[in-house]
Design an enzyme around this catalytic site. Structure first.
Site, PDB file in Angstrom:
ATOM      1  CG  HIS A 199       1.291 -79.777 -13.880  1.00 53.63           C
ATOM      2  ND1 HIS A 199       2.796 -79.565 -13.826  1.00 53.63           N
ATOM      3  CD2 HIS A 199       0.782 -80.963 -13.666  1.00 53.63           C
ATOM      4  CE1 HIS A 199       2.863 -80.672 -13.309  1.00 53.63           C
ATOM      5  NE2 HIS A 199       2.061 -81.680 -12.800  1.00 53.63           N
ATOM      6  CG  ASP A 245       3.396 -70.058 -19.070  1.00 53.83           C
ATOM      7  OD1 ASP A 245       2.634 -71.606 -18.759  1.00 53.83           O
ATOM      8  OD2 ASP A 245       3.874 -69.903 -19.787  1.00 53.83           O
TER       9      ASP A 245
HETATM   10  C1  GDG Z   1       3.501 -77.013 -17.907  1.00 57.44           C
HETATM   11  C2  GDG Z   1       2.520 -75.563 -17.643  1.00 57.44           C
HETATM   12  C3  GDG Z   1       4.201 -75.427 -15.821  1.00 57.44           C
HETATM   13  C4  GDG Z   1      10.842 -75.879 -24.310  1.00 57.44           C
HETATM   14  N1  GDG Z   1      11.228 -75.862 -25.280  1.00 57.44           N
HETATM   15  C5  GDG Z   1      12.402 -76.561 -25.654  1.00 57.44           C
HETATM   16  C6  GDG Z   1      11.885 -77.858 -24.824  1.00 57.44           C
HETATM   17  N2  GDG Z   1      11.165 -77.193 -23.856  1.00 57.44           N
HETATM   18  C7  GDG Z   1      11.143 -76.777 -21.910  1.00 57.44           C
HETATM   19  C8  GDG Z   1      11.129 -76.318 -21.775  1.00 57.44           C
HETATM   20  C9  GDG Z   1      11.088 -76.783 -19.739  1.00 57.44           C
HETATM   21  C10 GDG Z   1       9.666 -77.176 -20.585  1.00 57.44           C
HETATM   22  O1  GDG Z   1       9.999 -77.538 -21.595  1.00 57.44           O
HETATM   23  C11 GDG Z   1       8.207 -76.262 -20.395  1.00 57.44           C
HETATM   24  O2  GDG Z   1       7.940 -75.861 -20.107  1.00 57.44           O
HETATM   25  P1  GDG Z   1       7.133 -75.230 -19.426  1.00 57.44           P
HETATM   26  O3  GDG Z   1       6.476 -74.650 -17.727  1.00 57.44           O
HETATM   27  O4  GDG Z   1       7.601 -73.205 -19.488  1.00 57.44           O
HETATM   28  O5  GDG Z   1       5.472 -74.469 -19.937  1.00 57.44           O
HETATM   29  P2  GDG Z   1       4.895 -75.940 -20.659  1.00 57.44           P
HETATM   30  O6  GDG Z   1       4.856 -76.868 -21.533  1.00 57.44           O
HETATM   31  O7  GDG Z   1       3.043 -75.115 -20.818  1.00 57.44           O
HETATM   32  O8  GDG Z   1       4.060 -76.429 -19.191  1.00 57.44           O
HETATM   33  C12 GDG Z   1       3.397 -74.702 -17.350  1.00 57.44           C
HETATM   34  C13 GDG Z   1       4.269 -76.794 -16.392  1.00 57.44           C
HETATM   35  O9  GDG Z   1       3.282 -77.691 -16.551  1.00 57.44           O
HETATM   36  C14 GDG Z   1       5.199 -77.342 -15.083  1.00 57.44           C
HETATM   37  O10 GDG Z   1       4.166 -77.310 -13.962  1.00 57.44           O
HETATM   38  O11 GDG Z   1       5.081 -74.561 -15.594  1.00 57.44           O
HETATM   39  O12 GDG Z   1       2.803 -73.663 -17.106  1.00 57.44           O
HETATM   40  O13 GDG Z   1       1.212 -74.764 -19.427  1.00 57.44           O
HETATM   41  O14 GDG Z   1      11.561 -77.467 -19.442  1.00 57.44           O
HETATM   42  O15 GDG Z   1      13.743 -76.321 -21.024  1.00 57.44           O
HETATM   43  N3  GDG Z   1      12.746 -78.910 -24.058  1.00 57.44           N
HETATM   44  C15 GDG Z   1      13.304 -78.813 -25.058  1.00 57.44           C
HETATM   45  N4  GDG Z   1      13.626 -78.668 -26.577  1.00 57.44           N
HETATM   46  C16 GDG Z   1      13.051 -76.681 -26.516  1.00 57.44           C
HETATM   47  O16 GDG Z   1      12.749 -76.706 -27.930  1.00 57.44           O
HETATM   48  N5  GDG Z   1      14.458 -79.964 -24.940  1.00 57.44           N
END
Ligand code: GDG
Length: 460
Positions: free
Chosen positions: A157, A365
């Site tokens: 990821h 990312d």
């Molecule tokens: C890893 C990789 C890759 C965020 N703040 C809150 C919240 N979130 C949720 C978002 C989104 C998720 O968390 C974050 O996903 P991301 O993809 O932006 O980032 P990572 O957590 O670092 O995820 C990344 C991912 O895996 C999937 O393969 O894209 O590059 O690092 O869904 O909405 N959710 C809630 N409250 C928050 O304050 N409920």
């Protein structure tokens, strides 16, 4: 039909809405194919024995959830230590933050071995096994050592950095050899795939057999780019449900005279938060028409709080935001609203929809799902603008976003100004193109493509 076995560090009950998009999407596949989801239980046993941990099994509809407890020493070494203190920073190009402690590696090996020992007896001969993320790189190799012959795929990821960065990990050759125990290695982007290809050829002398098959250590592995998506329909439904609508109305009323900019992420150094806040400050300085108007709402959800690097980041961010409010704020206008708190998932779409501009500007990312969620939540008649880091995996797909270099403070300020001033027609046409993209390449597309490639991979 073969059964699907998903393995990831944490396991979520796919029936619970709070589980989030990925859990829902994987749960969906597990439900259809019938399946098993295996991982750490989240329980840490204070006085447990290293390399040991009880197995728990529970039925969730058509899916068996199997989880293993970890003792405190294994949790510290495997999870906080090797996974998040070595692999996470290195994969995000942050060698300066990596802590190469020999004890961490021992725990990482131990826990992967423990998982393999518990998982093997649960497997059937025709299972398809899909292992997720950097915590579990050696798991297929451990399973193979115990005799597992099933097809095993791996999805990373996070980014796969260039050879010279990876090679700084003292055990990088061991990790690379472990990757050859898989039939398929899935990466987020073409850039990651190129790094993989170069790395295995340069460091392992792997032979490139074409079609991204590589042969080394007497084994053949196929690699591919499988950019992960979101469940657009599920997110659109959340957007139109009551909680998100309430959030939208409340914020709309509160900020009717302001232009809202929004950042949402876990508080993590890969996400470029201080750089973003500095760019916002540069915006206020350079373009004073934004004074008393532009307001940045930054949600930084707590994450990995037991680690020092994260505490330092929290302090830096708090002081930056405080200084901007002190220098630029007025009695009736606070330029930055910063929250070190989690926002409920069902409310998030309301926040996305009310924002004129989303700032998704990580330093690095794997993909970044917030960028895609922001698009899914927009009002087609009056959509907001996505400002996206060129260093997010998502930038390869989301070409109609305004791409920025998060290290270039002034350049970012200029682009934010452009986003704030963008005419409706341009916002709409960019939004439509972005929406088409996230719809065509959603999480179901991702999952089907990966599983089809795994089923078709030539073995050897
Ligand atoms: C890893 C990789 C890759 C965020 N703040 C809150 C919240 N979130 C949720 C978002 C989104 C998720 O968390 C974050 O996903 P991301 O993809 O932006 O980032 P990572 O957590 O670092 O995820 C990344 C991912 O895996 C999937 O393969 O894209 O590059 O690092 O869904 O909405 N959710 C809630 N409250 C928050 O304050 N409920």
């Amino acid at each position: 039909m073969s059964r699907l076995v998903v393995v990831s560090n944490r396991v979520a009950d796919p029936r619970k809405a709070a589980a989030g998009g990925l859990a829902v999407a994987l749960g969906d596949a597990l439900n259809t194919m019938g399946g098993l989801w295996f991982g750490w239980s989240g329980v840490v046993i204070a006085d447990g024995t290293p390399g040991d941990g009880a197995l728990h099994q529970q039925k969730a509809g058509n899916v068996t959830l199997a989880t293993v407890d970890l003792c405190a020493e294994d949790h510290a070494g495997y999870y906080l230590g090797y996974s998040n203190g070595v692999l996470w920073p290195v994969c995000h190009y942050r060698l300066d933050l990596a802590r190469f402690d020999a004890g961490y590696f021992g725990a990482y090996q131990r826990v992967n071995r423990l998982f393999a020992r518990h998982l093997l007896p649960l497997l059937r001969s025709d299972d398809i096994i899909w292992i997720h993320d950097y915590h579990l790189i050696p798991l297929a190799d451990e399973l193979r050592a115990l005799g597992a012959k099933q097809r095993i795929g791996f999805f990373l990821h996070v980014p796969l950095p260039p050879q010279q960065v990876l090679a700084a990990i003292p055990q990088h050759e061991w990790l690379m050899r472990a990757l050859f125990a898989y039939d398929l290695v899935g990466l987020q982007s073409q850039a990651d795939l190129q790094n993989f290809s170069h790395y295995v050829q340069a460091e392992a002398g792997a032979e490139a057999l074409g079609d991204h098959y590589y042969r080394a250590f007497d084994r053949t592995v196929q690699a591919g780019a499988f950019p992960i998506g979101i469940d657009v329909d599920e997110f659109a439904a959340l957007t139109h449900a009551k909680d998100a609508r309430d959030m939208y109305e409340r914020m709309k009323g509160e900020y009717s005279r302001r232009q809202l900019l929004l950042g949402v992420e876990r508080l993590d150094y890969s996400k470029g938060l201080p750089q973003r806040v500095r760019a916002f400050k540069a915006l206020l300085k350079k373009y004073p028409d934004n004074l008393r108007s532009a307001t940045l709402i930054q949600i930084a959800a707590p994450s990995r709080e037991a680690m020092d690097t994260y505490t330092g980041l929290l302090q830096e961010l708090e002081s930056l935001c405080g200084a901007i409010n002190g220098d630029f704020g007025e009695l009736d206008w606070m330029p930055v609203r910063y929250m070190h708190r989690n926002v409920a998932r069902k409310r998030l779409p309301g926040l996305y929809r009310v924002a004129r501009v989303a700032l998704v500007t990580p330093l690095r990312d794997g993909m970044n799902l917030v960028a895609k969620e922001f698009i899914a939540a927009q009002d087609p008649a009056d959509p907001g603008v996505l400002v996206l880091s060129r260093f997010a995996g998502a930038a390869e797909q989301l070409e109609q976003a305004l791409l920025v270099n998060p290290y270039d403070t002034d350049g970012m300020a200029d682009t934010i100004q452009r986003a704030l001033q963008m005419p409706l027609q341009e916002r709409q046409s960019r939004y439509q193109a972005l929406l088409n993209n996230i719809r065509a390449q959603d999480v179901h597309w991702w999952r089907k493509r990966f599983l089809a490639a795994l089923a078709a991979a030539t073995r050897g």
